[in-house]
Write a protein that holds these residues in place. Sequence first.
Motif, PDB file in Angstrom:
ATOM      1  N   ILE A 108       0.837  -1.203   0.000  1.00  0.00           N
ATOM      2  CA  ILE A 108       0.000   0.000   0.000  1.00  0.00           C
ATOM      3  C   ILE A 108       0.870   1.251   0.000  1.00  0.00           C
ATOM      4  CG2 ILE A 108      -1.732   1.306   1.288  1.00  0.00           C
ATOM      5  CD1 ILE A 108      -2.643  -1.444   2.474  1.00  0.00           C
ATOM      6  N   ARG A 109       1.887   1.258   0.854  1.00  0.00           N
ATOM      7  CA  ARG A 109       2.764   2.435   0.916  1.00  0.00           C
ATOM      8  C   ARG A 109       3.431   2.700  -0.428  1.00  0.00           C
ATOM      9  NH1 ARG A 109       4.392  -0.030   5.981  1.00  0.00           N
ATOM     10  NH2 ARG A 109       3.510   1.130   7.750  1.00  0.00           N
ATOM     11  N   GLN A 110       3.906   1.638  -1.081  1.00  0.00           N
ATOM     12  CA  GLN A 110       4.597   1.810  -2.357  1.00  0.00           C
ATOM     13  C   GLN A 110       3.633   2.271  -3.446  1.00  0.00           C
ATOM     14  OE1 GLN A 110       7.998   1.601  -2.883  1.00  0.00           O
ATOM     15  NE2 GLN A 110       7.401   2.559  -4.821  1.00  0.00           N
ATOM     16  N   ALA A 111       2.416   1.768  -3.427  1.00  0.00           N
ATOM     17  CA  ALA A 111       1.432   2.189  -4.423  1.00  0.00           C
ATOM     18  C   ALA A 111       1.139   3.680  -4.297  1.00  0.00           C
ATOM     19  CB  ALA A 111       0.147   1.381  -4.266  1.00  0.00           C
ATOM     20  N   VAL A 112       0.951   4.149  -3.077  1.00  0.00           N
ATOM     21  CA  VAL A 112       0.706   5.579  -2.859  1.00  0.00           C
ATOM     22  C   VAL A 112       1.921   6.400  -3.290  1.00  0.00           C
ATOM     23  CG1 VAL A 112       0.298   7.347  -1.106  1.00  0.00           C
ATOM     24  CG2 VAL A 112      -0.996   5.206  -1.046  1.00  0.00           C
ATOM     25  N   SER A 113       3.113   5.930  -2.940  1.00  0.00           N
ATOM     26  CA  SER A 113       4.333   6.626  -3.345  1.00  0.00           C
ATOM     27  C   SER A 113       4.439   6.716  -4.862  1.00  0.00           C
ATOM     28  CB  SER A 113       5.556   5.898  -2.766  1.00  0.00           C
ATOM     29  OG  SER A 113       6.754   6.500  -3.204  1.00  0.00           O
ATOM     30  N   ASP A 114       4.099   5.623  -5.544  1.00  0.00           N
ATOM     31  CA  ASP A 114       4.198   5.607  -7.005  1.00  0.00           C
ATOM     32  C   ASP A 114       3.224   6.581  -7.647  1.00  0.00           C
ATOM     33  OD1 ASP A 114       6.192   3.733  -6.917  1.00  0.00           O
ATOM     34  OD2 ASP A 114       4.990   2.063  -7.660  1.00  0.00           O
ATOM     35  N   VAL A 115       1.996   6.619  -7.156  1.00  0.00           N
ATOM     36  CA  VAL A 115       1.022   7.506  -7.794  1.00  0.00           C
ATOM     37  C   VAL A 115       1.330   8.966  -7.480  1.00  0.00           C
ATOM     38  CG1 VAL A 115      -0.782   7.549  -6.001  1.00  0.00           C
ATOM     39  CG2 VAL A 115      -1.429   7.689  -8.391  1.00  0.00           C
ATOM     40  N   ARG A 116       1.821   9.235  -6.295  1.00  0.00           N
ATOM     41  CA  ARG A 116       2.146  10.626  -5.955  1.00  0.00           C
ATOM     42  C   ARG A 116       3.391  11.109  -6.676  1.00  0.00           C
ATOM     43  NH1 ARG A 116       0.605  12.361   0.084  1.00  0.00           N
ATOM     44  NH2 ARG A 116       0.335  14.287  -1.089  1.00  0.00           N
ATOM     45  N   ALA A 117       4.264  10.165  -7.049  1.00  0.00           N
ATOM     46  CA  ALA A 117       5.466  10.521  -7.808  1.00  0.00           C
ATOM     47  C   ALA A 117       5.226  10.527  -9.314  1.00  0.00           C
ATOM     48  CB  ALA A 117       6.590   9.547  -7.465  1.00  0.00           C
ATOM     49  N   GLY A 118       4.010  10.177  -9.747  1.00  0.00           N
ATOM     50  CA  GLY A 118       3.697  10.183 -11.172  1.00  0.00           C
ATOM     51  C   GLY A 118       4.080   8.919 -11.902  1.00  0.00           C
ATOM     52  N   ARG A 119       4.447   7.869 -11.164  1.00  0.00           N
ATOM     53  CA  ARG A 119       4.795   6.604 -11.818  1.00  0.00           C
ATOM     54  C   ARG A 119       3.557   5.767 -12.136  1.00  0.00           C
ATOM     55  NH1 ARG A 119       8.968   7.247  -7.880  1.00  0.00           N
ATOM     56  NH2 ARG A 119       7.737   6.107  -6.312  1.00  0.00           N
ATOM     57  N   ALA A 120       2.449   6.076 -11.474  1.00  0.00           N
ATOM     58  CA  ALA A 120       1.185   5.373 -11.699  1.00  0.00           C
ATOM     59  C   ALA A 120       0.066   6.405 -11.741  1.00  0.00           C
ATOM     60  CB  ALA A 120       0.928   4.356 -10.588  1.00  0.00           C
TER      61      ALA A 120
END
Length: 340
Positions: A108-120
């Motif tokens: 969950i933490r990585q998914a949020v990090s990815d979307v906030r960084a524009g990777r997802a």
Amino acid sequence: MAAPAKPLALTLGEPAGIGPDITIAAWLRRRELGLPAFYLLGDEALIAQRAKELAKTLGAEIRIATVSPGDAETAFADALPVVATGERATAAPGKPDASSAPAALASIRQAVSDVRAGRASAVVTNPIAKSVLYRAGFRHPGHTEFLAELASLDGHLPQPVMMLWSPRLAVVPVTIHVSLREALTQLTSELIVSTVRIVATELTSRFGIARPRIAISGLNPHAGEDGSLGHEEQTVIAPALKVLRNDGIDARGPLPADTMFHEAARNTYDCAVCMYHDQALIPIKTVAFDDAVNVTLGLPFIRTSPDHGTAFDIAGTGKANPASLIAALKLASRMAAANS
């Protein structure tokens, strides 16, 4: 439907549950259903083992590719893209173990990090087992509240609003994962107003509804029957409706909850806002059990989820129905496209 620019970040969920199963089943139907590209965040060894077990049951070749988020869209056509979180998961199907909670939370933490960084482009979450997380020290009532903490900026915690959406009905409970007694304590005019404002804003910005029609339920039987069956409609809900209408929001009510959800009534509004959890979730799970989607509004990113649990009893058997996950992936893609 226009495809979002980035793939969707899909969390592992409880490793011992059906999250891996429905992910694999959804990926196998990617071409048939025109699914948006997504990648699964988790332990590649566990995913590969589950894929091996399910290949026999499902009668299909299941390829796994360990990738970075940037390579997920290219890999998606030929293999299920898995982005490693670095957290090992060792739980067997139906048998959560000490690795379950750390693996689920890391995903969950990585998914949020990815979307906030524009990777997802959006977060889609597989089901978690809250009892397993609680035993490991998890201090949030559920997914929704944990995501709100991960979304906080400079100490400001957003108000997460839980919507259950389907093509036939969308509902929002004002109070969420608390006892009925606690829900009565939490229910205020201010909470109703802030909740409905978020619903109205996101129905416009992320669902493309220019002027959302929002039905507001009463709390008591027959919406209080003019005060003879309870006073909250007059003292709590009506003042909130006055504020919302002054805001220009098309908010209607308070309406008796027992007559809000038949087909003709549902056609008169875009979302029903209810006062407590079961008042909202019983009707949608009755009319859309297999394809309802859990959507978290009020966050600075898009999050959807299947509207069911971990189903430990059928994990690893190939019997899990991926319909709700498929609906969640499609809705996340639609919302991301509308928001781009």
